[in-house]
Write an enzyme that holds these catalytic residues in place. Sequence first.
Site, PDB file in Angstrom:
ATOM      1  N   GLN A  53       0.814  -1.221   0.000  1.00  0.00           N
ATOM      2  CA  GLN A  53       0.000   0.000   0.000  1.00  0.00           C
ATOM      3  C   GLN A  53       0.846   1.269   0.000  1.00  0.00           C
ATOM      4  OE1 GLN A  53      -3.117   0.550  -0.464  1.00  0.00           O
ATOM      5  NE2 GLN A  53      -3.761  -1.577  -0.498  1.00  0.00           N
ATOM      6  N   SER A  54       2.098   1.148  -0.431  1.00  0.00           N
ATOM      7  CA  SER A  54       3.013   2.297  -0.390  1.00  0.00           C
ATOM      8  C   SER A  54       2.467   3.534  -1.132  1.00  0.00           C
ATOM      9  CB  SER A  54       4.343   1.879  -1.023  1.00  0.00           C
ATOM     10  OG  SER A  54       5.138   3.016  -1.275  1.00  0.00           O
ATOM     11  N   ASN A  55       2.327   4.633  -0.381  1.00  0.00           N
ATOM     12  CA  ASN A  55       1.930   5.907  -1.014  1.00  0.00           C
ATOM     13  C   ASN A  55       3.049   6.395  -1.918  1.00  0.00           C
ATOM     14  OD1 ASN A  55      -0.535   6.246   0.508  1.00  0.00           O
ATOM     15  ND2 ASN A  55       0.764   6.653   2.279  1.00  0.00           N
ATOM     16  N   ALA A  78       5.192   4.634  -3.584  1.00  0.00           N
ATOM     17  CA  ALA A  78       5.238   3.885  -4.844  1.00  0.00           C
ATOM     18  C   ALA A  78       4.167   4.404  -5.809  1.00  0.00           C
ATOM     19  CB  ALA A  78       5.052   2.395  -4.573  1.00  0.00           C
TER      20      ALA A  78
END
Length: 321
Positions: free
Chosen positions: A74-76, A78
């Site tokens: 869920q990396s913002n 990325a």
Amino acid sequence: MAAKKIEKLHLGFYPTPMVRLDGISKETGVNCYIKRDDLCGIAFGGNKVRKLEYLLAHAKAEGYDTVLTSGGAQSNHATLTAACCRKLGLDVILVLKQRGETGKKGNLVLDDIMNVEVVFVDTDDYSDVYAEADRIIEKLKAKGKKPYMIPVGGSVPLGALGYYDAVGEMAVQAKEMGFTINHIICASGSGGTHGGVLLGAKVNGGIKVTGVVVSVEVEFQQEICRLANEAAELIGLKPDIALEEVVLKEYIGPGYAIPSAEGSAAIRLMAEREGIFLDPVYTGKTFAGFLDLCKKGYFTPGENVVFIHTGGTPALFALPV
Ligand SMILES: Cc1ncc(COP(=O)(O)O)c(C=O)c1O
């Protein structure tokens, strides 16, 4: 000595708004403002765009053609890297840690809509994720490509300059609004935002900075200090930020990316009083920290405190609040 300018791209809409939180100020008795970096105009916004303006300027100037980065599913960071690369026409590959993630939610929906190549690594250990990224980089090079790897969170000195700039922007806005910023509160995840803010705060009249720790990092204070000082060196300023200037308060709750009861209550309070949405991983917990610190009398009466909304709202559609 005037700071040296370093090339950056214009990817977001800046300045982002800064407004007084009347409802929250009334509730807490502290003069509270919010800097809306969630409204920076790329994807669902967030702090990473300011870092990417520097990092991708460097990548473009050096002729890199494929950008890679990694993080949690869920990396913002990325997703925002992907969005900025899409805007610039650069190829992008996200190498993400999959373990524990089920279904396509939150940022993964946005990655999918942007038609971004996502490579999942099913592991608990980030070193496996980086090893996979290294393998992809080698394969790309063998095909004659020039891959550019952005470290997790974009937290390198060059990226931290984005938040050095942000404080300058906020100081100008505050002046126009007729007040002086005394204290800035921001989330500390991988440290680049806090490091840049610290440098900007020092240059703009010695504003106090409190970082709220929402992910577990070893030697975190040292890391933020290093990022701030190396960012200073990049623009020709004296690297004189001392370790004691890195003030951290921990409000991680049950763990990184696990919503906390206090964070969820803070999200609801902000939404109910101000119609603004925070996120359960970073800004909700940071705001919960701010509310707790208000209760504990941490802020000097009359202080003007600016809370930076660093984004992350897609997580509202992936985690319970
Ligand atoms: C929404 C949001 N806020 C804050 C942070 C923390 O920023 P930094 O990694 O620069 O410490 C992150 C990092 O991923 C983030 O996604």
